[in-house]
Design an enzyme around this catalytic site. Structure first.
Site, PDB file in Angstrom:
ATOM      1  CE1 TYR A  80      -4.015   1.953   0.549  1.00  0.00           C
ATOM      2  CE2 TYR A  80      -2.520   3.300   1.921  1.00  0.00           C
ATOM      3  CZ  TYR A  80      -3.759   3.262   0.867  1.00  0.00           C
ATOM      4  OH  TYR A  80      -4.680   4.079   1.182  1.00  0.00           O
ATOM      5  CG  PHE A 132      -7.918  15.257 -25.177  1.00  0.00           C
ATOM      6  CD1 PHE A 132      -7.517  14.678 -26.518  1.00  0.00           C
ATOM      7  CD2 PHE A 132      -8.018  14.555 -23.994  1.00  0.00           C
ATOM      8  CE1 PHE A 132      -8.174  13.312 -26.667  1.00  0.00           C
ATOM      9  CE2 PHE A 132      -8.495  13.124 -24.176  1.00  0.00           C
ATOM     10  CZ  PHE A 132      -8.291  12.560 -25.377  1.00  0.00           C
ATOM     11  CB  THR A 133     -12.625  14.995 -25.092  1.00  0.00           C
ATOM     12  OG1 THR A 133     -11.557  14.040 -24.971  1.00  0.00           O
ATOM     13  CG2 THR A 133     -12.822  15.148 -26.753  1.00  0.00           C
ATOM     14  CG  ASP A 222      -1.786  15.965 -22.258  1.00  0.00           C
ATOM     15  OD1 ASP A 222      -1.228  14.926 -22.345  1.00  0.00           O
ATOM     16  OD2 ASP A 222      -3.082  16.067 -22.747  1.00  0.00           O
ATOM     17  CE  LYS A 265      -4.341   8.328 -25.241  1.00  0.00           C
ATOM     18  NZ  LYS A 265      -4.926   9.353 -25.043  1.00  0.00           N
ATOM     19  NE  ARG A 388     -12.354  12.364 -30.727  1.00  0.00           N
ATOM     20  CZ  ARG A 388     -12.175  12.083 -29.648  1.00  0.00           C
ATOM     21  NH1 ARG A 388     -10.971  11.959 -28.838  1.00  0.00           N
ATOM     22  NH2 ARG A 388     -13.229  12.173 -28.766  1.00  0.00           N
ATOM     23  CG  PHE A 454     -17.175  11.896 -27.261  1.00  0.00           C
ATOM     24  CD1 PHE A 454     -16.918  13.012 -26.818  1.00  0.00           C
ATOM     25  CD2 PHE A 454     -16.184  10.852 -27.130  1.00  0.00           C
ATOM     26  CE1 PHE A 454     -16.060  13.321 -25.827  1.00  0.00           C
ATOM     27  CE2 PHE A 454     -15.258  11.178 -26.265  1.00  0.00           C
ATOM     28  CZ  PHE A 454     -14.972  12.415 -25.365  1.00  0.00           C
TER      29      PHE A 454
END
Ligand SMILES: *Cc1c(COP(=O)(O)O)cnc(C)c1O
Length: 481
Positions: A80, A132-133, A222, A265, A388, A454
């Protein structure tokens, strides 16, 4: 992948890896594909995998892992608190980014939540090259406002600009000059997901960061798609030609106050986190991690994934590894262009992007051309892409539709997952669809959630065009799936 010249003159991306584990795929008949997309409310997010042949929805959490990553998962330290897995991951991030502190989060958007909750207030302006969304959703939820400052070339689908993700530095300077007191941070997305995985140049990143710092504004990167961006800097930018990937990464991270990423990613695993240079900023955000993610040494991630991520980050510094995605995407884009299919150029990272407004110009933007094309491409080939375009936008506060700057169908190429014959199949079915494009019609919502529509929204075709498409397919492929 190396530049290998073929005797035949053909230019084919050559893999520098071999496949050691495979997963069976199904290719269902066109009639079933039409049924499946109907059941999914014409939303490719709601399809079931058993109906999909090539899942090109996303590059998120679906990249192939290396043998070294799998081996590392076996030595993960499951505790933990105080896990040595956390230390290994933090040390790797320190080695790569030069950042001293790391806050783990279960994925990229969780990092966005923590950053937004710490810095965004009602009335805040967050400048960025492109949104970005999930980023935008977190900022607007807190009453902040996103200001997009990408160069004009960024939203032109056909271009030969090598760095379409660049900031328009003049607009950035003007915004900061007039509003810096309302700007807690500037966000740099490298590369830009929604406009085709297009990169920023090293020079532009450095100049944009310098401008922000001149006005006392924090710089936040990002880095979810940084590996593709690194490849493009290395191959397209004269001044970076002689720098190693590690040197380029250090140049970038040296200009950032905060770097966050989706480990789904960057790092070829599943997770995310925030790398920070200063202790002060680290402490500002820290308490949100145990509150929303998990204790500070795992942040909601599996320790196995954290080990895999540490190795994956290391492999990201290898040109043979990070070139596979962009080179496959370029191959697919070039082959589609040869057949006249409208695509986003130059080829970027993440995936190949079809330009729905030129593919089906007869479908008006209010009837969601990119969404309609996503459904049609699925019927034509069992290929699942992601809309998109306007469906991925949020409505304005007054309820009116916010028409997207571009209507794209993204066909992601998860890294090291598909073979070239599968890419050729995709090209073939898309070019068949292009020759039959007049059959494709629009969509309308039947269920429309007010946020992130979406993901869950359900639509229906405005006519019986899907049926017409199936009939045309059967005429041309009477004996084939
Ligand atoms: C995927 C992505 C995110 C969100 O990451 P998740 O891990 O999917 O939550 C944020 N920014 C960019 C640029 C992305 O591509």
């Amino acid at each position: 992948m190396p530049e290998i010249r073929f005797y035949s003159g053909e230019n084919i991306p050559l893999e520098l890896h071999k496949v050691r584990i495979v997963q069976k795929l199904d290719l269902v008949p066109v009639e079933r594909r039409a049924e499946a997309i109907e059941e999914a409310g014409y939303n490719t997010f709601l399809l079931k995998n058993k109906d999909i042949y090539l899942d090109m929805l996303t590059d998120s959490g679906v990249n192939a892992m290396s043998d070294r990553q799998l081996a590392a998962m076996m030595v993960a330290d499951d505790s933990y608190a105080g896990s040595s897995t956390y230390t290994r991951l933090t040390d790797k991030l320190t080695e790569i980014f030069g950042t001293e502190y790391f806050l783990p989060a279960h994925q990229g958007r969780a990092a966005e939540n923590i950053i937004a909750m710490t810095f965004v207030q009602k009335g805040s302006i967050i400048p960025m090259n492109y949104h970005f969304t999930t980023t935008k959703a977190h900022i607007t939820r807190l009453g902040g406002y996103v200001e997009e400052l990408v160069v004009d070339e960024g939203v032109k689908v056909e271009s030969d600009c090598p760095f379409k993700g660049n900031f328009d530095l003049e607009r950035l300077e003007k915004l900061l000059k007039e509003n810096h007191d309302r700007i807690p941070f500037m966000r740099i997305e490298a590369g830009t997901n929604l406009i085709g995985g297009q990169p920023l140049s090293l020079e532009n990143i450095e100049m944009a960061a310098d401008i922000a710092h001149r006005y006392g504004v924090l710089t936040v990167m990002d880095a979810s798609l940084l590996q593709d961006n690194l490849y493009f800097i290395k191959t397209r930018e004269e001044k970076a030609k002689d720098l190693s990937l590690r040197e380029i990464t250090r140049r970038i991270s040296g200009k950032m106050d905060i770097i966050y990423f989706s480990g789904r990613k960057l790092g070829f695993a599943r997770g995310g986190g925030i790398s920070i240079h200063s202790k002060e900023l680290y402490l500002k955000m820290r308490e949100l991690v145990p509150m929303f993610e998990g204790f500070l040494t795992y942040g909601g991630m599996s320790v196995r994934e954290m080990e895999a991520m540490a190795v994956g980050l290391d492999e990201t510094m290898d040109m043979d590894v990070i070139s596979q995605g962009p080179l496959f995407i370029k191959y697919m884009t070039d082959e589609l262009m040869k057949r006249g299919v409208p695509v986003v150029t130059p080829a970027g990272g993440l995936g190949c992007h079809l330009d729905a407004m030129r593919f089906i110009p007869h479908v008006k933007q209010e009837e969601y051309p990119a969404g309609a094309l996503a459904a049609a491409v699925f019927i034509a080939g069992g290929l699942r892409g992601m809309e998109r375009g306007t469906i991925s936008e949020q409505r304005e506060e007054d309820g009116s539709e916010h028409l997207a700057a571009v209507e794209l169908l993204r066909l992601a190429l998860p890294r090291r997952v598909f073979t070239l014959s599968q890419v050729k199949y995709a090209v073939d079915r898309i070019s068949w669809l292009y020759d039959n494009r007049s059959l494709v019609g629009g969509l309308r919502f039947v269920e429309e959630p007010s946020s992130l529509r979406f993901f869950f929204g359900r639509l229906e075709p405005v006519s019986d065009w899907p049926q017409k498409l199936v009939e045309a397919f059967r005429r041309d492929f009477s004996d084939s799936l």
